[in-house]
Design an enzyme around this catalytic site. Structure first.
Site, PDB file in Angstrom:
ATOM      1  N   ASN A   7       0.876  -1.168   0.000  1.00 33.52           N
ATOM      2  CA  ASN A   7       0.000   0.000   0.000  1.00 33.52           C
ATOM      3  C   ASN A   7       0.918   1.224   0.000  1.00 33.52           C
ATOM      4  OD1 ASN A   7      -1.883   1.965   0.418  1.00 33.52           O
ATOM      5  ND2 ASN A   7      -2.739   1.101   2.293  1.00 33.52           N
ATOM      6  N   ARG A  93      -2.543  -2.136  -3.465  1.00 30.60           N
ATOM      7  CA  ARG A  93      -3.769  -1.377  -3.239  1.00 30.60           C
ATOM      8  C   ARG A  93      -3.690  -0.106  -4.089  1.00 30.60           C
ATOM      9  NH1 ARG A  93      -6.091   1.042   2.450  1.00 30.60           N
ATOM     10  NH2 ARG A  93      -8.066   1.663   1.555  1.00 30.60           N
ATOM     11  N   HIS A 183     -13.087   2.338   0.166  1.00 32.02           N
ATOM     12  CA  HIS A 183     -13.134   1.232   1.136  1.00 32.02           C
ATOM     13  C   HIS A 183     -13.718  -0.035   0.524  1.00 32.02           C
ATOM     14  CE1 HIS A 183     -13.477   4.395   4.602  1.00 32.02           C
ATOM     15  NE2 HIS A 183     -12.224   4.058   4.424  1.00 32.02           N
ATOM     16  N   ARG A 242     -12.517  14.886   8.336  1.00 36.42           N
ATOM     17  CA  ARG A 242     -13.220  15.293   7.111  1.00 36.42           C
ATOM     18  C   ARG A 242     -14.678  15.635   7.418  1.00 36.42           C
ATOM     19  NH1 ARG A 242     -11.750  10.001   4.058  1.00 36.42           N
ATOM     20  NH2 ARG A 242      -9.530  10.013   4.502  1.00 36.42           N
ATOM     21  N   GLU A 385      -8.178  -5.973   4.946  1.00 34.52           N
ATOM     22  CA  GLU A 385      -8.031  -5.579   3.548  1.00 34.52           C
ATOM     23  C   GLU A 385      -6.816  -6.258   2.905  1.00 34.52           C
ATOM     24  OE1 GLU A 385      -8.809  -1.614   5.256  1.00 34.52           O
ATOM     25  OE2 GLU A 385      -9.196  -1.032   3.198  1.00 34.52           O
TER      26      GLU A 385
END
Ligand code: ADP
Length: 400
Positions: A7, A93, A183, A242, A385
């Site tokens: 990643n 990823r 996601h 956020r 993940e």
């Protein structure tokens, strides 16, 4: 089979070496401050092997980071494999696959240029992902297949009514502006696990990935039919820092009144808003819970806003699917925050959800948290993940 999962960010690179057939994790770690002073962390998961934490290793580019990772993995004393030949494939990823990728894909030169075409949709993330892919190819050579797994891919099954923005159609036609979601690997993993655990593939699932970044997905018979993140991960729920969804008029007001440029304004929405902006204390849910307990009203308010938005979204996804069988919680808060989970589900009794406070008092393991007579199941399923990426990589490589 061993798969190296990568990643890559702009100045960091997370890695894990996994066996997707057994689910075993052999080692994991992190390269940080690439291009700066270079810090390297390695954690072998094999007994008797020792790791290192944030040691100085020069990493001017991602290639040196990959090399440092391989050196650690094959180290004669603390490595977990004998040689690079034991790495059968690499799974990367990648944040944004636009409308081009709806499944994991072997990263050929041609595919890589298509990933490059998606850069305008994710200008911060995709370039870093591409650098990671190229660095791996440079260090490992072309004999080791590399596979791209896109955060957006799982949501490509959404129908137009769920992904279109009600702005002039030309922006979709000319610029591909639409909801893509994110996601996806996490939502796919937990909903797949849920179907396996319950032995059913006809479930209507609301998947709640609640972490520092949060999103919900409506998953009907294994297919994502709606999700809360949009063109970018700024949309949907309020998150650590956020804002989530908001009236665009607020942005106009702030920019005009405070003479703010677009970059500063968007930075404010990404980095200074959400739980941090509301509470003025922290973006971290543990701090907010502690603050609320100690009587800080703004910490309590931040949590309330978050939980209320999750609850509304669960209700709207139940409406979108014409029902809901299971509500799944995952990621940092979803796996470890019993009170947040309970509060998100409060008021949803009319849908048939009944939380069992005792069963809900659980952290980080697969379990049902609803009562035996609850019509809708509520579950905790820890996400993984990296394992999903490793399994996807294996599937692509085996199909070659
Ligand atoms: P990211 O989106 O960065 O992957 P994570 O999924 O790791 O984030 O989630 C991080 C969030 O999980 C943080 O806000 C943290 O406070 C929260 N979290 C972790 N452990 C707990 C806990 N025991 N109780 C409540 N929240 C927790």
């Amino acid at each position: 089979m061993n798969v190296l999962v990568i990643n890559a960010g702009s100045s960091s690179l997370k890695y894990q070496l996994l066996n997707p057939e057994t689910g075993d994790l052999l080692a994991k770690g992190l390269c940080e401050r690439i291009g700066l002073d270079g810090k390297f962390t390695y954690k072998p998961m094999v007994e008797g092997k020792e790791g290192v934490k944030a040691i100085d290793i020069p990493m001017p580019t991602h290639s040196e980071a990959i090399q440092a990772t391989l050196n650690a993995l094959i180290d004669p004393v603390n490595g977990v494999i004998a040689s690079m030949d034991e790495i059968d494939a690499v799974g990367h990823r990648v944040l944004h696959g636009g409308e081009k990728f709806s499944a994991p894909v072997l990263l050929t030169d041609e595919v890589l240029s298509t990933v490059e075409e998606c850069i305008p949709l994710a200008p911060l993330h995709n370039p870093a992902n591409i650098i990671g892919i190229k660095a791996c190819a440079a260090v490992l050579g072309d004999k080791v297949p590399q596979v791209g797994i896109f955060d957006t891919a799982f949501h490509q099954t959404m129908p137009p009514k769920a992904y279109m923005y009600a702005i002039p159609y030309e922006y979709y036609q000319n610029d591909s502006l639409r909801r893509y979601g994110a996601h996806g690997t996490s939502h796919r993993y937990v909903t797949k696990r849920c179907a396996e655990i319950l032995g059913r593939n006809d479930l209507k699932i609301v998947s709640c990935h609640l972490g520092n970044g949060s999103s919900l997905a409506a998953v009907d018979c294994g297919k994502s039919v709606d999700t809360s993140m949009g063109l970018t991960p700024l949309a949907g729920l309020p998150m650590g820092t956020r804002s989530g969804d908001m009236d665009c008029g607020v942005l106009e007001f702030i920019m005009k009144k405070y003479n703010m440029g677009i970059e500063e304004a968007v930075n404010m929405l990404n980095k200074k808003s959400g739980m941090l902006g509301l509470s003025g204390v922290s973006s971290d849910f543990r701090d907010l819970e502690a603050g609320a307990k100690a009587g800080n009203e703004r910490c309590a308010l931040a949590l309330e806003v978050f939980e209320y938005d999750v609850r509304k979204l669960i209700g709207s996804y139940a409406a979108a699917m014409g029902g809901v069988d299971v509500i799944v919680f995952t990621a940092g808060v979803g796996e470890n925050g019993p009170s947040t989970r309970a509060n998100c589900l409060k008021g949803l009794e009319f849908l048939g959800v009944k939380v069992d406070p005792e069963k809900n008092n659980v952290r980080g393991k697969e379990c049902i948290i609803s009562t035996d007579d609850s019509k809708v199941l509520a579950m905790v399923i820890p996400t993984n993940e990296e394992l999903m990426i490793a399994m996807d990589t294996m599937d692509v490589v085996k199909s070659l």
